[in-house]
Design an enzyme around this catalytic site. Structure first.
Site, PDB file in Angstrom:
ATOM      1  CG  HIS A 117      68.261  43.614  17.015  1.00 15.87           C
ATOM      2  ND1 HIS A 117      69.300  44.172  17.731  1.00 15.87           N
ATOM      3  CD2 HIS A 117      68.298  42.279  17.263  1.00 15.87           C
ATOM      4  CE1 HIS A 117      69.943  43.211  18.373  1.00 15.87           C
ATOM      5  NE2 HIS A 117      69.356  42.047  18.116  1.00 15.87           N
ATOM      6  CD  GLU A 127      67.010  39.753  20.553  1.00 20.73           C
ATOM      7  OE1 GLU A 127      67.572  38.676  20.337  1.00 20.73           O
ATOM      8  OE2 GLU A 127      67.314  40.795  19.956  1.00 20.73           O
TER       9      GLU A 127
HETATM   10  P1  13P Z   1      73.444  37.019  21.312  1.00 23.27           P
HETATM   11  O1  13P Z   1      72.790  35.652  21.172  1.00 23.27           O
HETATM   12  O2  13P Z   1      74.795  37.091  20.686  1.00 23.27           O
HETATM   13  O3  13P Z   1      73.401  37.495  22.729  1.00 23.27           O
HETATM   14  O4  13P Z   1      72.541  38.050  20.459  1.00 23.27           O
HETATM   15  C1  13P Z   1      71.165  38.045  20.644  1.00 23.27           C
HETATM   16  C2  13P Z   1      70.560  38.907  19.604  1.00 23.27           C
HETATM   17  O5  13P Z   1      70.732  40.107  19.611  1.00 23.27           O
HETATM   18  C3  13P Z   1      69.761  38.240  18.569  1.00 23.27           C
HETATM   19  O6  13P Z   1      69.002  39.166  17.847  1.00 23.27           O
END
Ligand code: 13P
Length: 268
Positions: free
Chosen positions: A101, A182
């Site tokens: 992450h 992400e």
């Molecule tokens: P948010 O949905 O709060 O933007 O976070 C996304 C995330 O980092 C999921 O791993």
């Protein structure tokens, strides 16, 4: 392809009591909505300290439990203060783990070498892995997204040469590895890329993985970053977006289940 909606609880909720309250409402909504989420596999990733509580309560439900991280040093035991191994999180009831992450890359300096070790440990202990990739705002502005993804996805290429995969069919790797795209600038900010941008990026990720080994089946690629009950429909509508990795909106059962329902509806 089956859709996935995964809640990354990060360092939340504050207490075991709050974890149980969140589970109460999640399971109550899931019970009434289970037929409407049949196309969508749900998973939640609590903090390590809540894994056993959460996985025990999810026994016998359709929801899976994941860790948010595992030790890079050993897949089982050892003198690694502060770490939890793949074996320990599996023993606590997790069947998957999130890895790489951006918050771990940023705050814990996780490198590709670290991530290869973690991926191997996860697979050794029969955990599936959700590998997160994505560019920063600066890299997005400089149009470096695909170059960043090339660098981050190189861990999958390396993984294919690791002894843990010997004798393993590539089909089973695709069942145990999910990519979550992400963009760092979309996490917790309320800013999201357009569906067209995410679609193009996911196509690039799928194409890059296929280029590593033409016998690999298609991997699921999820989108994460400010997904909520209002925008989930639009992401779910793209055939390139196989689900969502959700942060903030996963901490409320209503929004999490609304996102699941959107993917279920679009993928039915
Ligand atoms: P948010 O949905 O709060 O933007 O976070 C996304 C995330 O980092 C999921 O791993």
């Amino acid at each position: 392809m089956q859709a996935w909606v995964i809640g990354n609880w990060k360092q939340n909720p504050a207490t075991n009591n709050d974890v149980n309250k969140l589970l109460d409402s999640l399971l109550a909504v899931n019970d009434t909505a289970s037929t409407s989420t049949a196309q969508c596999q749900l998973m939640v990733a609590p903090s390590c300290v809540h894994l056993a509580t959460v996985s025990a309560r999810l026994q016998g439900t359709s929801m899976l439990c994941a860790a948010q991280n595992i030790s890079a040093h050993s897949d089982s035991t050892g003198a690694y203060t502060g770490d939890c191994s793949a074996q320990q999180v599996a023993d606590a009831g997790a069947t998957w783990t999130i890895l790489g992450h951006s918050e771990r890359r940023q705050y814990h300096r996780e490198s590709n070498d670290t991530l290869i070790s973690k991926l191997c440990h996860a697979l050794t202990q029969n955990l599936g892995a959700v590998l997160c990739v994505g560019e920063t705002q600066e890299q997005y502005d400089a149009q470096q997204t695909f170059a960043v993804l090339d660098e981050q996805l190189a861990v999958v290429k390396d993984l294919l040469t690791q002894p843990v995969l010997e004798g393993d069919s590539s089909l089973s790797l695709a069942e145990r590895l999910i990519i979550a795209y992400e963009p760092v600038w979309a996490i917790g900010t309320g800013k999201v890329p357009t569906v067209a941008e995410v679609t193009a990026t996911h196509a690039y990720i799928k194409q890059t993985l296929a280029s590593f080994d033409t016998s690999l089946p298609e991997f699921a690629v999820l989108y994460g970053g400010s997904v909520n009950a209002d925008n989930a429909d639009s992401f779910a509508g793209s055939p390139m977006i196989n689900g969502a990795l959700v942060g903030g909106a996963a901490l409320k059962s209503e929004s999490f289940m609304a996102i699941a329902a959107a993917f279920n509806h679009a993928k039915a």
